[in-house]
Design a protein around this motif. Structure first.
Motif, short mmCIF file in Angstrom:
data_model
loop_
_atom_site.label_atom_id
_atom_site.label_comp_id
_atom_site.label_asym_id
_atom_site.label_seq_id
_atom_site.Cartn_x
_atom_site.Cartn_y
_atom_site.Cartn_z
N GLY A 165 -0.68 -10.46 -7.47
CA GLY A 165 -1.56 -11.61 -7.26
C GLY A 165 -2.26 -11.15 -7.11
N ASN A 166 -3.59 -12.47 -6.16
CA ASN A 166 -4.46 -11.56 -5.70
C ASN A 166 -4.33 -11.77 -4.32
OD1 ASN A 166 -5.90 -11.77 -8.76
ND2 ASN A 166 -6.45 -14.26 -8.02
N ASN A 167 -5.04 -10.94 -3.27
CA ASN A 167 -5.48 -10.98 -2.12
C ASN A 167 -3.91 -10.52 -1.58
OD1 ASN A 167 -8.73 -11.18 -2.67
ND2 ASN A 167 -7.67 -13.74 -2.20
N VAL A 168 -3.34 -9.47 -2.58
CA VAL A 168 -2.23 -8.97 -1.68
C VAL A 168 -2.22 -7.92 -0.86
CG1 VAL A 168 0.87 -8.79 -2.73
CG2 VAL A 168 -0.83 -10.40 -3.36
N TRP A 169 -1.67 -7.94 0.02
CA TRP A 169 -0.77 -6.42 1.00
C TRP A 169 0.01 -5.78 0.68
CZ3 TRP A 169 -1.24 -5.93 6.83
CH2 TRP A 169 -1.43 -4.86 7.33
N LEU A 170 0.31 -4.85 0.47
CA LEU A 170 2.00 -3.75 0.26
C LEU A 170 1.79 -3.37 1.81
CD1 LEU A 170 2.30 -3.44 -3.90
CD2 LEU A 170 2.93 -5.59 -1.56
N CYS A 171 2.82 -3.43 3.06
CA CYS A 171 2.86 -2.53 3.76
C CYS A 171 3.76 -0.71 3.06
CB CYS A 171 3.62 -3.35 4.80
SG CYS A 171 2.36 -4.91 5.41
N THR A 172 3.56 -0.30 4.11
CA THR A 172 4.05 1.04 3.81
C THR A 172 5.59 1.24 3.48
OG1 THR A 172 4.40 3.43 4.82
CG2 THR A 172 5.13 1.07 6.32
N ARG A 173 5.85 1.71 2.40
CA ARG A 173 7.03 2.26 2.84
C ARG A 173 7.73 0.47 1.67
NH1 ARG A 173 7.96 5.68 6.84
NH2 ARG A 173 7.63 7.09 6.30
N SER A 174 6.89 -0.21 1.40
CA SER A 174 7.40 -1.35 0.72
C SER A 174 8.02 -0.91 -0.85
CB SER A 174 6.38 -2.89 0.70
OG SER A 174 5.48 -2.03 0.03
#
Length: 222
Positions: A165-174
């Motif tokens: 979706g919108n405004n999503v943050w995928l952090c490191t190594r996800s």
């Protein structure tokens, strides 16, 4: 290397890529910028730009994350399917982009990856607006090979859509795998593995396998 010199050295390869996807008059504006040491495994398929008023739309292989050595961290471009872009998109240095012949990847505006993201599609990946992905993130909508249930002989789907979706943050190594849905405003924690559809917006999703760990939080101001 100074950024200006890096961009100058990247012009010939960027034009070579741009002319494969756009008419000469558009390609001369370099809507696609690829770093000069990018490995071009396949320059095929098509790229559709929804809004051409922003000039340079796709930046691929550039960046400045200090823990990565840009001299040796080559980006890889392997496009045979369709990429749809709604606005500016940035893949950092060391990124790997692989889109199969029948696959469609749709990315909203203001997408940003810091470095070394791997995106692999054999079916369909949809990414919304204002999505940020950290280094060493993986988004892949396929298993590459079938899996068979020996009891009932059922063959499971090799590929399934991914929706971010919108405004999503995928952090490191996800890791985001086939069939996964990440709702608006969510944060996927570092080293998490997501392989199912989530429904709660503005949540922290974390763990292996990933679950909703916290509600009513987001990276962006609402």
């Amino acid at each position: 290397m100074k950024p200006l010199l890096e961009k100058l050295l990247s012009i010939p390869k960027s034009f070579w890529v741009s002319i494969h996807y756009f008419p000469l008059t558009e390609a001369l504006k370099l809507p696609i910028m690829v770093r000069y040491n990018t490995c071009l495994l396949s320059v095929g398929g098509k790229i559709i730009i929804r809004d051409k008023s922003e000039g340079k739309i796709l930046s691929f292989g550039f960046g400045g994350v200090g823990i990565f050595d840009k001299k040796y961290e080559r980006s890889i471009w392997e496009i045979n399917g369709t990429i749809e872009l709604s606005g500016r998109v940035v893949f950092g240095h060391g990124s790997r982009l692989s889109v199969g012949k029948d696959a469609v990847v749709s990315i909203g505006t203001n997408f940003s990856n810091t470095a070394a993201m791997t995106l692999v599609s054999q079916k369909r990946i949809v990414i919304g607006d204002n999505v940020t992905t950290s280094w060493n993130t993986l988004v892949m909508d396929t298993d590459w090979h079938p899996v068979i249930n020996l009891k009932n002989k059922e063959t499971y789907s090799v590929s399934k859509d991914i929706i971010i979706g919108n405004n999503v943050w995928l952090c490191t190594r996800s890791v985001i795998l086939k069939g996964c849905v990440i709702p608006d405003g969510c944060i996927v924690g570092a080293n998490s593995l997501c392989s199912k559809a989530f429904s709660s917006e503005n949540s922290v999703i974390a763990g292996n396998p990933a679950e909703v760990r916290k509600d009513n939080v987001t990276m962006y101001k609402v």
